[in-house]
Design a protein around this motif. Structure first.
Motif, mmCIF file in Angstrom:
data_model
loop_
_atom_site.group_PDB
_atom_site.id
_atom_site.type_symbol
_atom_site.label_atom_id
_atom_site.label_comp_id
_atom_site.label_asym_id
_atom_site.label_seq_id
_atom_site.Cartn_x
_atom_site.Cartn_y
_atom_site.Cartn_z
ATOM 1 N N LYS A 62 13.922 50.057 169.624
ATOM 2 C CA LYS A 62 14.271 50.362 168.235
ATOM 3 C C LYS A 62 14.595 49.079 167.490
ATOM 4 C CE LYS A 62 16.442 54.119 167.213
ATOM 5 N NZ LYS A 62 17.483 55.154 167.036
ATOM 6 N N GLN A 63 14.526 49.162 166.163
ATOM 7 C CA GLN A 63 14.844 48.003 165.347
ATOM 8 C C GLN A 63 16.343 47.751 165.327
ATOM 9 O OE1 GLN A 63 13.065 48.571 161.426
ATOM 10 N NE2 GLN A 63 11.304 47.344 162.036
ATOM 11 N N ARG A 64 16.665 46.489 165.127
ATOM 12 C CA ARG A 64 18.070 46.131 164.968
ATOM 13 C C ARG A 64 18.588 46.757 163.673
ATOM 14 N NH1 ARG A 64 19.558 39.942 166.113
ATOM 15 N NH2 ARG A 64 18.319 40.572 167.941
ATOM 16 N N GLU A 65 19.784 47.325 163.736
ATOM 17 C CA GLU A 65 20.350 47.984 162.569
ATOM 18 C C GLU A 65 21.719 47.416 162.234
ATOM 19 O OE1 GLU A 65 20.858 52.152 163.379
ATOM 20 O OE2 GLU A 65 22.474 51.819 164.813
ATOM 21 N N VAL A 66 22.048 47.447 160.952
ATOM 22 C CA VAL A 66 23.343 46.951 160.525
ATOM 23 C C VAL A 66 24.423 47.955 160.904
ATOM 24 C CG1 VAL A 66 23.086 47.943 158.214
ATOM 25 C CG2 VAL A 66 24.634 46.003 158.584
ATOM 26 N N ALA B 68 27.718 51.210 158.149
ATOM 27 C CA ALA B 68 26.695 52.228 158.356
ATOM 28 C C ALA B 68 27.387 53.584 158.353
ATOM 29 C CB ALA B 68 25.979 51.994 159.674
ATOM 30 N N SER C 269 26.995 56.038 160.169
ATOM 31 C CA SER C 269 27.262 56.536 161.516
ATOM 32 C C SER C 269 28.572 56.010 162.108
ATOM 33 C CB SER C 269 26.103 56.175 162.447
ATOM 34 O OG SER C 269 25.923 54.776 162.485
ATOM 35 N N TYR D 131 25.220 44.458 170.736
ATOM 36 C CA TYR D 131 25.802 44.146 169.433
ATOM 37 C C TYR D 131 25.660 42.653 169.152
ATOM 38 C CZ TYR D 131 27.662 48.815 168.920
ATOM 39 O OH TYR D 131 27.782 50.180 168.758
ATOM 40 N N TYR E 62 25.503 43.761 163.897
ATOM 41 C CA TYR E 62 24.301 44.571 164.000
ATOM 42 C C TYR E 62 24.191 45.056 165.441
ATOM 43 C CZ TYR E 62 22.941 42.561 159.503
ATOM 44 O OH TYR E 62 22.910 42.198 158.185
ATOM 45 N N ARG E 63 23.367 46.052 165.656
ATOM 46 C CA ARG E 63 23.159 46.519 167.026
ATOM 47 C C ARG E 63 21.706 46.922 167.231
ATOM 48 N NH1 ARG E 63 26.807 52.088 166.797
ATOM 49 N NH2 ARG E 63 25.388 53.324 165.487
ATOM 50 N N GLN E 64 21.326 46.869 168.486
ATOM 51 C CA GLN E 64 19.935 47.175 168.821
ATOM 52 C C GLN E 64 19.874 47.831 170.193
ATOM 53 O OE1 GLN E 64 17.328 43.730 168.841
ATOM 54 N NE2 GLN E 64 15.563 45.001 168.307
#
Length: 124
Positions: A43-47, A60, A62, A93, A37-39
């Motif tokens: 912003k919210q942490r995203e997978v 993801a 992207s 990450y 995951y990254r942040q």
């Protein structure tokens, strides 16, 4: 106790490559899904990518075609190879793993664990 320790990351120019790795240790019985995951600040942490114990992967949108997640079930490690990096990939990450383990009292437990995070910076 169980812990996840990450390594890798750093600074790279756009278009370059980096690899981050994560190793789980402790009284581990088995690891189910592992992921990255990254942040970014604010912003919210995203997978980013996940991989099951059987090797099925998901990414993801992207990062599809640029990042590759892999794991070694014997070493309890998960890797994220990042190619064609873009400035928008800059983030902290985090490694994540769903782990079954023996507690200090000998019971079988299952819990979700996070690594400490590693910075990836992509310069333009």
């Amino acid at each position: 106790q169980v812990q996840l320790v990450e390594s890798g990351g750093g600074l790279v120019q756009a278009g370059g490559s980096l690899r981050v790795s994560c190793a789980a240790s402790g009284s581990i019985i088995g690891i189910h899904t592992m992921g990255w995951y990254r942040q970014v600040p604010g912003k919210q942490r995203e997978v980013v990518a996940v991989i099951t114990s059987g090797g099925s992967t998901d990414y993801a949108d992207s990062v599809k075609g640029r990042f590759t997640i892999s794991r070694d079930n014997f070493k309890n490690t998960v890797l994220l190879q990042m190619n064609s990096l873009k400035p928008e990939d800059t983030a902290v990450y985090y490694c994540n793993a769903d782990i079954r383990y023996y507690s200090s009292t000998g019971y079988v437990r299952r819990n979700d664990y996070w690594g400490q995070g590693t910075q990836v910076t992509v310069s333009s």
